[in-house]
Design a protein around this motif. Structure first.
Motif, PDB file in Angstrom:
ATOM      1  N   ALA A   1       0.850  -1.196   0.000  1.00 25.09           N
ATOM      2  CA  ALA A   1       0.000   0.000   0.000  1.00 25.09           C
ATOM      3  C   ALA A   1       0.884   1.244   0.000  1.00 25.09           C
ATOM      4  CB  ALA A   1      -0.897   0.006   1.229  1.00 25.09           C
ATOM      5  N   LYS A   2       0.334   2.317  -0.525  1.00 23.02           N
ATOM      6  CA  LYS A   2       1.096   3.570  -0.593  1.00 23.02           C
ATOM      7  C   LYS A   2       0.153   4.693  -0.179  1.00 23.02           C
ATOM      8  CE  LYS A   2       4.917   5.626  -2.077  1.00 23.02           C
ATOM      9  NZ  LYS A   2       6.125   5.510  -1.279  1.00 23.02           N
TER      10      LYS A   2
ATOM     11  N   LEU B   1       6.868   3.476 -12.563  1.00 23.58           N
ATOM     12  CA  LEU B   1       8.018   3.302 -11.688  1.00 23.58           C
ATOM     13  C   LEU B   1       7.540   2.975 -10.285  1.00 23.58           C
ATOM     14  CD1 LEU B   1      10.173   6.300 -12.957  1.00 23.58           C
ATOM     15  CD2 LEU B   1      10.570   3.873 -13.373  1.00 23.58           C
ATOM     16  N   ALA B   2       6.298   3.329  -9.997  1.00 26.74           N
ATOM     17  CA  ALA B   2       5.666   2.923  -8.740  1.00 26.74           C
ATOM     18  C   ALA B   2       4.402   2.151  -9.101  1.00 26.74           C
ATOM     19  CB  ALA B   2       5.314   4.150  -7.901  1.00 26.74           C
ATOM     20  N   ARG B   3       4.235   0.982  -8.492  1.00 20.91           N
ATOM     21  CA  ARG B   3       3.031   0.185  -8.760  1.00 20.91           C
ATOM     22  C   ARG B   3       2.458  -0.334  -7.451  1.00 20.91           C
ATOM     23  NH1 ARG B   3       3.502  -3.068 -14.380  1.00 20.91           N
ATOM     24  NH2 ARG B   3       1.394  -3.570 -13.752  1.00 20.91           N
ATOM     25  N   PRO B   4       1.951   0.580  -6.613  1.00 23.54           N
ATOM     26  CA  PRO B   4       1.344   0.108  -5.364  1.00 23.54           C
ATOM     27  C   PRO B   4       0.087  -0.704  -5.671  1.00 23.54           C
ATOM     28  CG  PRO B   4       0.892   2.439  -5.702  1.00 23.54           C
ATOM     29  CD  PRO B   4       1.827   2.029  -6.790  1.00 23.54           C
ATOM     30  N   SER B   5      -0.249  -1.638  -4.766  1.00 24.60           N
ATOM     31  CA  SER B   5      -1.477  -2.406  -4.996  1.00 24.60           C
ATOM     32  C   SER B   5      -2.687  -1.646  -4.484  1.00 24.60           C
ATOM     33  CB  SER B   5      -1.375  -3.778  -4.333  1.00 24.60           C
ATOM     34  OG  SER B   5      -1.157  -3.622  -2.950  1.00 24.60           O
ATOM     35  N   VAL B   6      -2.460  -0.827  -3.457  1.00 27.15           N
ATOM     36  CA  VAL B   6      -3.569  -0.056  -2.878  1.00 27.15           C
ATOM     37  C   VAL B   6      -3.082   1.360  -2.586  1.00 27.15           C
ATOM     38  CG1 VAL B   6      -5.157   0.170  -0.916  1.00 27.15           C
ATOM     39  CG2 VAL B   6      -4.572  -2.098  -1.771  1.00 27.15           C
ATOM     40  N   LEU B   7      -3.909   2.330  -2.940  1.00 26.63           N
ATOM     41  CA  LEU B   7      -3.641   3.709  -2.540  1.00 26.63           C
ATOM     42  C   LEU B   7      -4.478   4.027  -1.308  1.00 26.63           C
ATOM     43  CD1 LEU B   7      -3.717   5.672  -5.917  1.00 26.63           C
ATOM     44  CD2 LEU B   7      -1.724   5.238  -4.461  1.00 26.63           C
ATOM     45  N   VAL B   8      -3.835   4.567  -0.298  1.00 26.32           N
ATOM     46  CA  VAL B   8      -4.559   5.040   0.882  1.00 26.32           C
ATOM     47  C   VAL B   8      -4.588   6.562   0.792  1.00 26.32           C
ATOM     48  CG1 VAL B   8      -4.593   5.102   3.389  1.00 26.32           C
ATOM     49  CG2 VAL B   8      -3.789   3.036   2.213  1.00 26.32           C
ATOM     50  N   ASP B   9      -5.741   7.083   0.421  1.00 25.54           N
ATOM     51  CA  ASP B   9      -5.867   8.507   0.098  1.00 25.54           C
ATOM     52  C   ASP B   9      -6.139   9.319   1.367  1.00 25.54           C
ATOM     53  OD1 ASP B   9      -6.381  11.004  -0.887  1.00 25.54           O
ATOM     54  OD2 ASP B   9      -8.119  10.426  -2.111  1.00 25.54           O
ATOM     55  N   MET B  10      -5.125  10.089   1.775  1.00 24.15           N
ATOM     56  CA  MET B  10      -5.265  10.924   2.970  1.00 24.15           C
ATOM     57  C   MET B  10      -5.611  12.367   2.626  1.00 24.15           C
ATOM     58  SD  MET B  10      -2.181   9.812   5.434  1.00 24.15           S
ATOM     59  CE  MET B  10      -3.005  10.703   6.759  1.00 24.15           C
ATOM     60  N   GLY B  11      -5.910  12.608   1.382  1.00 26.13           N
ATOM     61  CA  GLY B  11      -6.074  13.982   0.900  1.00 26.13           C
ATOM     62  C   GLY B  11      -7.116  14.800   1.632  1.00 26.13           C
ATOM     63  N   ARG B  12      -8.068  14.120   2.277  1.00 27.06           N
ATOM     64  CA  ARG B  12      -9.131  14.870   2.961  1.00 27.06           C
ATOM     65  C   ARG B  12      -9.020  14.785   4.481  1.00 27.06           C
ATOM     66  NH1 ARG B  12     -10.806  12.203  -1.281  1.00 27.06           N
ATOM     67  NH2 ARG B  12     -11.964  13.178  -2.980  1.00 27.06           N
ATOM     68  N   ALA B  13      -7.859  14.369   4.977  1.00 30.27           N
ATOM     69  CA  ALA B  13      -7.653  14.340   6.437  1.00 30.27           C
ATOM     70  C   ALA B  13      -7.362  15.763   6.897  1.00 30.27           C
ATOM     71  CB  ALA B  13      -6.516  13.390   6.802  1.00 30.27           C
ATOM     72  N   ASN B  14      -8.421  16.545   7.001  1.00 33.46           N
ATOM     73  CA  ASN B  14      -8.236  17.990   7.153  1.00 33.46           C
ATOM     74  C   ASN B  14      -7.632  18.402   8.485  1.00 33.46           C
ATOM     75  OD1 ASN B  14      -9.073  18.761   4.588  1.00 33.46           O
ATOM     76  ND2 ASN B  14     -11.223  18.547   5.167  1.00 33.46           N
TER      77      ASN B  14
END
Lengths: 271, 150
Positions: free
Chosen positions: A28-29, A45-58
């Motif tokens: 995971a990335k 060049l990066a191939r994570p299996s899962v993206l953990v999206d923190m973009g809205r952790a305000n």
């Protein structure tokens, strides 16, 4: 160029992100602004299996000054740093360096934590945080720990973060002494061929693109502390570095550049 | 997964793969082909759109990251009274030749003028460093942005 297929989890808090990393392992990335990760994924060049999206952790976004310390949430964007009047007053070096990252569109999305965790030796902000003697706060399943910036960058694009840890925030001391950031590049919006960040009149000196990690120029700092002038102190700027060779510059040219830029930075910082 | 994005004032929903780039969502799912794809490496800015009012390269953002966001593309810039002042200025100053970079250039310029006040020509050039134009030499683009910012 389209990224490889990837799973996706949205994590709106540090706790949720740590849990997701625990569940998905080191395939995971974490995704913050994505300004480094998404280009790497498109080039595969990066191939994570899962993206953990923190973009809205305000709650990880924001700048606060308390006494001698500036605390910055990891998801604070470069643009937020650049435009913060509070940061400009408490730590002008960091605000200025943020304004030199990429271009405005990149600065709107890119984050301080993302840039540090990406640990690219060619990035601007790691060198500034090194020069400032910053501290990084990492949160994992067992709680939070502090990592000195000098211990954080462990290899090319590698940091001291464990696979299940999230970089939650950054602390830098209030720093209003003489400062300068000298970024040398030949093309608009490009990475620095070499960069030098100086804090507190030369007490802290961080180097960009002079090795496999962002570096602290300890020999220069020691020379300044010993009373050397800018020119003498800058003469040791390449000491202990292993600059890369690429289309822009070979190691000898980078060693020359770092001495010139360090002297300019020290002079600008009043050393 | 399903994403719901307000695009040019209208809520648009689609089922996308997590790897779908915002620019592909806009062009392929929504048919908004005004946003061009240039370099595919985050360098040229042809795909610049506004996300929550600020410029972003839509090739360097996933559609899932825009879930819940407010996106404006070149198609959404003109109002009922006609062209946006930035579009008008590009027209007046002839700030384009082939026009391929223009949608991204206009969107970046709208964001730039909103973000930085009192810009001079150098400031505009620096502010548009993430948007490449291979025809004009930028002269008239800078003129247009300065005209629109007055």
């Amino acid at each position: 160029m389209i990224p490889a297929a990837v799973g996706y989890v949205r994590a709106d808090s540090v706790e949720a992100a740590v849990a997701a990393l625990g569940e998905h392992g080191d395939e995971a990335k974490l995704l913050a602004g994505g300004q480094s990760l998404i280009p790497l994924m498109r080039l595969r060049l990066a191939r994570p299996s899962v993206l953990v999206d923190m973009g809205r952790a305000n709650d990880l976004r924001g700048i606060s000054v308390d006494g001698d310390t500036v605390s910055i949430g990891a998801l604070t964007s470069h643009s937020d740093l650049e435009h913060s009047a509070e940061l400009a007053a408490a730590c002008p070096l960091l605000a200025h360096v943020a304004s030199q990252v990429g271009d405005p569109a990149v600065r709107h999305r890119g984050t301080l934590g993302g840039s540090l965790a990406h640990a690219d030796p060619a990035s601007d902000l790691p060198a500034a945080v090194l020069a400032l003697g910053g501290t990084l706060v990492a949160t994992g399943p067992g709680g939070s720990r502090e990592i000195a910036a000098t211990d954080f960058f462990t290899g090319f694009l590698e940091s001291a973060l464990a696979a299940d840890e999230v970089l939650a925030g950054v602390r830098v001391p209030v720093s209003t002494g003489g400062w300068s950031y000298q970024k040398f590049n030949r093309r608009a919006q490009d990475w620095a061929i070499v960069g030098v960040a100086v804090a507190e009149g030369g007490a802290g000196v961080g180097l960009v693109n002079m090795g496999s990690t962002p570096l602290r120029a300890s020999a220069v700092e020691a020379a300044v502390a010993g009373g050397a002038g800018a020119s003498d102190a800058a003469a040791s700027a390449a000491e202990g570095t292993e600059p890369p060779s690429d289309n822009n510059a070979d190691p000898a040219y980078r060693e020359h550049l770092v001495r010139v830029l360090t002297e300019r930075a020290l002079v600008a910082a009043g050393a | 997964m399903e994403v719901s994005v307000t695009v040019n004032g209208e809520v648009r929903t689609a089922d996308v793969e997590p790897r779908t780039l915002l620019v592909h969502f806009l062009r392929d799912d929504l048919g908004l082909t005004g946003t061009n794809i240039g370099c595919d490496t985050s360098s040229c800015g042809a795909c610049t759109v506004l996300v929550d009012g600020r410029s972003a390269k839509s090739c360097t953002m996933l559609a899932v990251q825009a879930d819940g966001a407010d996106v404006t593309t070149i198609e959404g810039l003109a109002g009922e009274d006609g062209l946006h002042p930035m579009q008008e200025a590009f027209h007046e100053c002839h700030a384009l030749q082939c026009g391929y970079c223009t949608p991204g250039m206009v969107m970046a310029a709208v964001s730039l003028v909103d973000e930085y006040s009192d810009m001079d020509a150098d400031g505009v050039r620096e502010g548009l460093e993430g948007n490449l134009c291979r025809c004009t030499g930028y002269q008239n683009i800078v003129k247009a942005v300065l005209a629109a910012s007055e």
